[in-house]
Scaffold this motif. Structure first.
Motif, short mmCIF file in Angstrom:
data_model
loop_
_atom_site.label_atom_id
_atom_site.label_comp_id
_atom_site.label_asym_id
_atom_site.label_seq_id
_atom_site.Cartn_x
_atom_site.Cartn_y
_atom_site.Cartn_z
N ARG A 193 -5.49 9.82 -0.11
CA ARG A 193 -4.11 10.62 -0.67
C ARG A 193 -4.22 11.08 -2.10
O ARG A 193 -2.99 11.47 -2.45
CB ARG A 193 -2.93 9.67 -0.14
N GLY A 194 -5.17 10.63 -2.73
CA GLY A 194 -5.20 10.93 -4.09
C GLY A 194 -4.56 9.85 -5.15
O GLY A 194 -4.14 10.26 -6.19
N LEU A 195 -4.51 8.72 -4.44
CA LEU A 195 -3.66 7.74 -5.32
C LEU A 195 -4.68 6.85 -5.86
O LEU A 195 -5.75 6.64 -5.13
CB LEU A 195 -2.49 6.82 -4.42
N ARG B 17 -4.95 -5.62 -0.64
CA ARG B 17 -6.25 -6.40 -0.38
C ARG B 17 -7.07 -5.42 0.79
O ARG B 17 -8.44 -5.78 0.81
CB ARG B 17 -5.79 -7.85 0.27
N SER B 18 -6.40 -4.96 1.62
CA SER B 18 -7.16 -4.50 2.93
C SER B 18 -8.01 -3.12 2.27
O SER B 18 -7.30 -2.47 1.81
CB SER B 18 -6.19 -3.93 3.85
N PRO B 19 -9.32 -3.29 2.46
CA PRO B 19 -10.09 -2.08 2.14
C PRO B 19 -9.61 -0.81 2.77
O PRO B 19 -9.72 0.19 2.39
CB PRO B 19 -11.38 -2.45 2.73
N GLY B 20 -9.06 -0.93 4.14
CA GLY B 20 -8.54 0.29 5.04
C GLY B 20 -7.51 0.86 4.16
O GLY B 20 -7.51 1.94 4.00
N HIS B 21 -6.49 -0.14 3.91
CA HIS B 21 -5.23 0.67 3.19
C HIS B 21 -5.90 1.21 1.68
O HIS B 21 -5.15 2.21 1.39
CB HIS B 21 -4.37 -0.80 2.89
N ARG B 22 -6.91 0.36 1.05
CA ARG B 22 -6.94 1.15 -0.46
C ARG B 22 -7.69 2.34 0.02
O ARG B 22 -7.47 3.45 -0.77
CB ARG B 22 -7.98 0.15 -0.87
N GLN B 23 -8.52 2.57 1.02
CA GLN B 23 -9.02 3.93 1.23
C GLN B 23 -8.07 4.89 1.56
O GLN B 23 -8.41 5.90 1.11
CB GLN B 23 -10.27 3.78 2.30
N LEU B 24 -7.13 4.58 2.37
CA LEU B 24 -6.23 5.48 2.80
C LEU B 24 -5.54 6.09 1.62
O LEU B 24 -5.00 7.48 1.31
CB LEU B 24 -5.11 4.79 3.65
N ARG B 25 -5.14 4.94 0.70
CA ARG B 25 -4.43 5.35 -0.50
C ARG B 25 -5.38 6.59 -1.42
O ARG B 25 -5.02 7.41 -1.91
CB ARG B 25 -4.22 4.20 -1.66
N VAL B 26 -6.64 6.09 -1.41
CA VAL B 26 -7.57 6.99 -2.38
C VAL B 26 -7.66 8.29 -1.81
O VAL B 26 -7.73 9.68 -2.50
CB VAL B 26 -8.97 6.26 -2.53
N ALA C 228 0.84 -1.16 -0.05
CA ALA C 228 0.16 0.11 0.06
C ALA C 228 0.75 1.50 -0.07
O ALA C 228 0.15 2.18 -0.41
CB ALA C 228 -0.95 -0.22 1.22
N GLU C 229 2.14 1.20 0.58
CA GLU C 229 3.14 2.29 0.49
C GLU C 229 3.70 2.42 -0.71
O GLU C 229 4.48 3.58 -1.08
CB GLU C 229 4.18 2.04 1.45
N ALA C 230 3.67 1.55 -1.82
CA ALA C 230 4.48 1.60 -2.84
C ALA C 230 3.81 2.40 -4.06
O ALA C 230 2.23 2.39 -4.08
CB ALA C 230 4.60 0.20 -3.49
N ASP C 231 4.38 2.84 -5.20
CA ASP C 231 3.66 3.38 -6.19
C ASP C 231 3.25 2.45 -7.39
O ASP C 231 2.60 2.46 -8.13
CB ASP C 231 4.53 4.59 -6.77
N ALA C 232 4.31 1.25 -7.19
CA ALA C 232 4.41 0.31 -8.33
C ALA C 232 5.02 -1.10 -7.71
O ALA C 232 5.54 -1.02 -6.91
CB ALA C 232 5.41 0.71 -9.37
N ILE C 233 4.50 -2.32 -8.25
CA ILE C 233 4.83 -3.68 -7.74
C ILE C 233 5.42 -4.18 -9.05
O ILE C 233 4.77 -4.30 -10.03
CB ILE C 233 3.75 -4.37 -7.14
N LEU C 234 6.62 -4.67 -8.95
CA LEU C 234 7.15 -5.50 -10.09
C LEU C 234 7.49 -6.95 -9.70
O LEU C 234 7.97 -7.09 -8.64
CB LEU C 234 8.62 -4.91 -10.53
N VAL C 235 7.22 -7.87 -10.70
CA VAL C 235 7.34 -9.20 -10.68
C VAL C 235 8.09 -9.47 -11.99
O VAL C 235 7.80 -9.17 -13.18
CB VAL C 235 6.17 -10.03 -10.18
N GLY C 236 8.77 -10.58 -12.18
CA GLY C 236 9.18 -11.24 -13.23
C GLY C 236 8.22 -11.95 -13.93
O GLY C 236 7.00 -12.54 -13.38
#
Ligand SMILES: NC(=O)c1ccc[n+]([C@@H]2O[C@H](COP(=O)([O-])OP(=O)(O)OC[C@H]3O[C@@H](n4cnc5c(N)ncnc54)[C@H](OP(=O)(O)O)[C@@H]3O)[C@@H](O)[C@H]2O)c1
Length: 230
Positions: free
Chosen positions: A76-78, A65-74, A43-51
């Motif tokens: 913050r305008g993310l 996954r967490s609704p709380g983390h998603r809401q916090l991001r939103v 939730a703190e990242a701007d992007a997630i990379l996998v091979g």
């Protein structure tokens, strides 16, 4: 040129250093509490990379996954989840993979130059397909991500991708989770294979934190001065 994104590597491994087993089933190394922690780091990242091999084998959603983390991001305008990023030389990625089909996050595919045209044709309606060099150059990936506003990148594996960021000295922090069992099968992938890494007996990495999370242990290594202590 702007500063490259802060790069955080995240990996779970067995006591004997394996990140998966050799079966077709996905091996669960982490536990529920640790998966919650990983979700918070995502939730703190701007992007997630996998091979690309991880996309093919694990078919991860790469969402917060967490609704709380998603809401916090939103708030913050993310967007609710970070952008999804992968790296491929072959372009052999299934358009039906959850990487492409699940969630509204931006998707970026860094593709080897030789396969770039055909991959753009096949996946260009689902993701930004970017020529990353031949082979894809992690420094070029970071420069391009910085240009897209990514300040913090979480690299979730697999082994090849982790090894390249480590060997190139392009990692600021490593979250290594130790699962309390052995895999004991040389056919399974290990955390990283052979390589010349900037941290060796003459240059030891700094331990920023050790934390027990139920039955696993998290070790947070600071790999650059950009990683805060404690
Ligand atoms: N325990 C954990 O924390 C964890 C996390 C993630 C994954 N895993 C496991 O890791 C395993 C996969 O790891 P892996 O090392 O085999 O693969 P990987 O790092 O996930 O992906 C490797 C693939 O990425 C592409 N690639 C990587 N670097 C590239 C470059 N410089 N230029 C062009 N393409 C590049 C290639 O794709 P193409 O083949 O398409 O050319 C390559 O085959 C799976 O078993 C997965 O379950 C474990």
């Amino acid at each position: 040129m702007g500063r490259r994104p802060y790069v955080l590597l995240s990996c779970a491994m067995s006591i004997d250093g394996y990140i998966d087993d050799a079966t077709d089933e996905r091996l669960l190394l982490s536990n529920d509490s640790d998966l919650d922690r990983v979700d918070a780091v995502r939730a703190e990242a701007d992007a997630i990379l996998v091979g690309a091999a991880t996309v093919r084998r694990d078919d991860p959603r790469l969402l917060v996954r967490s609704p709380g983390h998603r809401q916090l991001r939103v708030a913050r305008g993310l967007p609710p989840s970070p952008a999804k990023v992968t790296v491929t030389g072959s372009g052999d990625l299934d358009p039906a993979a959850r990487f492409f089909t699940v969630g509204d996050a931006d998707k970026i595919v860094y593709c080897g130059s030789a396969a770039w045209d055909k991959t753009r044709e096949r996946l260009g309606h689902l993701a930004a397909v970017v020529d990353g060099g031949e082979p894809v150059d992690p420094a070029r990936v970071l420069a391009d991500l910085a240009g897209r506003g990514v300040g913090r990148l979480m690299v979730e594996g697999g082994a090849q991708v982790h090894a390249q960021f480590l060997a190139a000295g392009l990692a600021d922090e490593l979250h290594l989770v130790l699962a309390p069992f052995f895999v004991g099968d040389g056919r399974a992938p290990r955390f990283v294979g052979d390589g010349r890494f900037p941290w060796h007996p003459g240059r030891r990495a700094r331990v920023a934190e050790v934390r027990q999370i139920d039955d696993v242990v998290l070790v947070r290594y600071a790999l650059s001065d950009r990683c805060p202590a404690g």
